[in-house]
Design a protein around this motif. Structure first.
Motif, PDB file in Angstrom:
ATOM      1  N   PHE A  63       0.992  -0.837   0.266  1.00  0.00           N
ATOM      2  CA  PHE A  63       0.041  -0.058  -0.095  1.00  0.00           C
ATOM      3  C   PHE A  63       0.992   0.924  -0.002  1.00  0.00           C
ATOM      4  N   VAL A  64       2.388   1.179   0.207  1.00  0.00           N
ATOM      5  CA  VAL A  64       2.407   2.254   0.788  1.00  0.00           C
ATOM      6  C   VAL A  64       4.060   2.271  -0.056  1.00  0.00           C
ATOM      7  N   GLU A  89      -5.401   7.354   4.261  1.00  0.00           N
ATOM      8  CA  GLU A  89      -5.752   6.044   4.770  1.00  0.00           C
ATOM      9  C   GLU A  89      -4.433   5.784   5.038  1.00  0.00           C
ATOM     10  N   ASP A  90      -3.902   6.344   5.415  1.00  0.00           N
ATOM     11  CA  ASP A  90      -2.935   6.604   5.643  1.00  0.00           C
ATOM     12  C   ASP A  90      -2.406   7.087   6.654  1.00  0.00           C
ATOM     13  N   THR A  91      -3.526   7.845   7.551  1.00  0.00           N
ATOM     14  CA  THR A  91      -3.966   8.293   9.037  1.00  0.00           C
ATOM     15  C   THR A  91      -3.404   7.165  10.161  1.00  0.00           C
ATOM     16  N   THR A 119      -1.847  12.578  10.396  1.00  0.00           N
ATOM     17  CA  THR A 119      -3.143  12.724  10.525  1.00  0.00           C
ATOM     18  C   THR A 119      -3.220  13.262   9.285  1.00  0.00           C
ATOM     19  N   VAL A 120      -4.002  12.605   8.001  1.00  0.00           N
ATOM     20  CA  VAL A 120      -4.204  13.192   6.823  1.00  0.00           C
ATOM     21  C   VAL A 120      -5.798  13.533   6.622  1.00  0.00           C
ATOM     22  N   SER A 121      -5.572  15.136   6.129  1.00  0.00           N
ATOM     23  CA  SER A 121      -7.399  15.305   5.491  1.00  0.00           C
ATOM     24  C   SER A 121      -7.228  15.400   4.207  1.00  0.00           C
ATOM     25  N   SER A 122      -8.464  15.014   3.711  1.00  0.00           N
ATOM     26  CA  SER A 122      -8.726  15.021   2.361  1.00  0.00           C
ATOM     27  C   SER A 122      -9.587  15.697   2.397  1.00  0.00           C
TER      28      SER A 122
END
Length: 122
Positions: A63-64, A89-91, A119-122
């Motif tokens: 996935f990465v 989804e990496d959060t 935390t990854v925001s959309s």
């Protein structure tokens, strides 16, 4: 015994980048394989990437792959995780681990840090 301290987490927008660091102290850093793992709320801890003693071999979760890069600086007793093209989804909380022997791709590491939140925001 080895102590691990992660840093570099934070809040980033989707598509952005972060670089995580894990500083090790204690026994000889080069004796250890080093890995990065993550755990999202309600999920098990999962393998992200790992690197061999000299840095000559690496392994990545599918996935990465192509987005994250693991590296290490044995002179600084530090392992890094460069994360690009981040997705919501990496959060997760990201942990580094140290392991004395192969294999690279396992969650059965001997020592763990306390983690850093990404935390990854959309």
């Amino acid at each position: 015994q080895v102590q691990l301290v992660e840093s570099g987490g934070g809040l980033v927008q989707a598509g952005g980048s972060l670089r995580l660091s894990c500083a090790a102290s204690g026994r000889t850093f080069i004796s250890y394989l080093m890995g990065w793992f993550r755990q999202a709320p309600g999920k098990d801890r999962e393998f992200v990437a790992a690197i061999s003693w000299s840095g000559g071999s690496t392994a990545y979760d599918d996935f990465v792959k192509g987005r994250f890069t693991i590296s290490r600086d044995n002179a600084k007793n530090t392992v890094y995780l460069q994360m690009n093209s981040l997705k919501p989804e990496d959060t997760a909380v990201y942990y580094c681990g140290a392991r004395l022997g192969l294999p690279l791709r396992t969650t059965a590491y001997d020592y763990w840090g306390s983690g850093t939140q990404v935390t990854v925001s959309s």
